[in-house]
Design a protein around this motif. Structure first.
Motif, PDB file in Angstrom:
ATOM      1  N   LYS A   1       0.832  -1.191   0.000  1.00 41.09           N
ATOM      2  CA  LYS A   1       0.000   0.000   0.000  1.00 41.09           C
ATOM      3  C   LYS A   1       0.874   1.251   0.000  1.00 41.09           C
ATOM      4  O   LYS A   1       1.994   1.246   0.520  1.00 41.09           O
TER       5      LYS A   1
ATOM      6  N   TYR B   1     -10.455   3.279  -2.097  1.00 39.78           N
ATOM      7  CA  TYR B   1      -9.219   2.630  -2.528  1.00 39.78           C
ATOM      8  C   TYR B   1      -8.358   2.239  -1.327  1.00 39.78           C
ATOM      9  O   TYR B   1      -7.131   2.286  -1.388  1.00 39.78           O
TER      10      TYR B   1
ATOM     11  N   ASP C   1      -7.633  -0.548  -0.263  1.00 41.18           N
ATOM     12  CA  ASP C   1      -6.764  -1.709  -0.501  1.00 41.18           C
ATOM     13  C   ASP C   1      -5.448  -1.304  -1.159  1.00 41.18           C
ATOM     14  O   ASP C   1      -4.514  -2.116  -1.238  1.00 41.18           O
ATOM     15  N   GLU C   2      -5.364  -0.031  -1.601  1.00 45.18           N
ATOM     16  CA  GLU C   2      -4.144   0.430  -2.259  1.00 45.18           C
ATOM     17  C   GLU C   2      -3.440   1.551  -1.496  1.00 45.18           C
ATOM     18  O   GLU C   2      -2.256   1.805  -1.731  1.00 45.18           O
TER      19      GLU C   2
ATOM     20  N   LYS D   1      -0.583   7.001  -7.800  1.00 46.66           N
ATOM     21  CA  LYS D   1       0.165   5.791  -8.158  1.00 46.66           C
ATOM     22  C   LYS D   1       1.222   6.102  -9.219  1.00 46.66           C
ATOM     23  O   LYS D   1       2.334   5.550  -9.185  1.00 46.66           O
TER      24      LYS D   1
END
Length: 412
Positions: A4, A33, A35-36, A408
């Motif tokens: 993460k 989000y 999970d990221e 990201k």
């Protein structure tokens, strides 16, 4: 992504810009989000303990004004050495217009130079519009400026609530306390509505009325020696009200007396049938409920370098609450706008707002309102067209996806 991304969020305050540009967007990032991303939020980061930032890959900060800017700039240099990406967010011009109530304080603190230094030293800058992004790029000297617009959750119960019923067409202003020059463009409007008998068919609604704040107390030498609470007569909100009521000439003596008693959150009996309505300020979670009593939003804008780079947020709020818009044709209101009233009086049924030439006086605002009063079907058309304009582009779920992809991309 295997690990993460750890993000630290530093809002500038717990309300206003800090809420809408930092806090809420990252609450949704964590929600959608999670999970990221690991999202942490703090209002008081310890810039003197630089090692405390080592666990983050990204630090998001709104503007980055601190009591000791030297320590903050050391923090920026440290993050660069550790490959921690610092993302600054700007939603307002760092150079205020001279008519802005905070102008003198800004000049005294030398904020423009400090903020421009932050822009140059940050890894990335996020902002609200392409117009503002172009201005920031000239300071930053590169293209690491990303537009992430203001966004709204259409599933919010306050946003999706239906409008209250009314036999009048409610013409509203929903704004803060720094818009006196904007509202002054409407001087004489109410008198014109009264002259042609339209005040029996419309209601002017002022939303956000607030008597909070202080004023400086000077000694005989002109030096500030302290502050005191502001009086109602000194409040900018009272000045707004005087403009919108033609110095209270459009209300009865009884209603004028009630308004000037300034009872917080009190409402006049049977106010739905009055030509003017005051709505007191609401908390962040209830702010959008103002639109339940507004059918047509007026968005006057004084044309200057500061207002030119403001966001199109009023379009966004109006669209999600099915509110028609009449706005000054300038700056943010040139973004995504299609004027319904074309030259020569033609109606463009694809129009999502009515735009007012900034060189025109209150007469142009009057003509636009009269057009809508006489043709209520145009109000409905404007409401639907603006809703369709904003419903996807400014949906917070779509904007959060853009933010997640941007974050990201900068660490990959």
């Amino acid at each position: 992504m295997e690990k993460k991304i750890n993000i630290l969020v530093v809002p500038s305050d717990k309300g206003g810009c800090g809420f809408y540009r930092s806090l809420e967007p990252h609450i949704y990032l964590d929600k959608l989000y999670g999970d990221e991303f690991n999202v942490e939020i703090t209002y008081k980061p310890d810039y003197s303990n630089l090692a405390s930032f080592d666990k983050y890959q990204i630090v998001h900060i709104h503007k980055g004004l601190c009591p000791d800017m030297r320590i903050f700039w050391m923090f920026l240099a440290y993050c660069k050495s550790k490959n921690i990406k610092v993302v600054l967010d700007f939603d307002d011009n760092w150079q205020l217009n001279k008519d802005h109530p905070s102008y003198l304080a800004q000049v005294k603190q030398n904020y423009p130079l400090l903020l421009c230094t932050n822009i140059k030293n940050a890894d990335y800058v996020t902002t609200t519009t392409d117009i503002f992004a172009d201005k920031i790029k000239k300071v930053k000297g590169d293209n690491r400026v990303v537009v992430i617009p203001n966004a709204i959750d259409p599933e919010d119960k306050v946003v999706s609530a239906p409008k209250n019923k009314s036999s009048r067409l409610r013409i509203g202003l929903v704004m803060g306390s720094s818009h006196l020059k904007d509202v002054e463009q409407l001087k004489g409007l109410t008198n014109m509505l009264k002259t042609v008998g339209l005040l029996d068919r419309v209601q002017i609604v002022l939303c956000g009325f607030d008597l909070g704040g202080t004023v400086s107390v000077m000694d005989e030498n002109g030096e500030i020696k302290g502050t005191r609470p502001i009086t109602p007569k000194e409040s900018v909100w009272t000045k707004y009200e005087e403009i919108l009521t033609d110095d209270y000439k459009i209300v009865s003596p009884q209603y004028k007396q009630f308004l000037q008693s300034y009872i917080p959150n009190a409402q006049y009996p049977n106010v739905e049938n009055e030509p003017y309505r005051r709505e007191w300020t609401k908390g962040l979670n209830e702010y959008m409920s103002h639109y339940q009593n507004v059918d047509v939003l007026l968005v006057p804008l004084d044309c200057n370098n500061f207002t030119e780079v403001k966001s199109e947020l009023k379009f966004v709020e109006a669209g999600f609450t099915h509110t028609a818009v009449i706005a000054t044709d300038f700056g943010p209101y040139t973004i995504g706008s299609i004027n319904m009233l074309e030259k020569g009086g033609n109606i463009n049924k694809e129009g999502n707002c009515i735009l007012i030439d900034p060189t025109k006086a209150h007469k142009a605002w009057f003509k636009a309102i009269k057009k809508l009063v006489d043709n209520p079907e145009l109000v409905t058309l404007l409401q639907e067209n603006m809703h369709n304009t904003v419903k996807d582009k400014y949906n917070i779920r779509n904007v959060t996806k853009t933010r997640a992809e941007f974050y990201k991309s900068i660490i990959e």
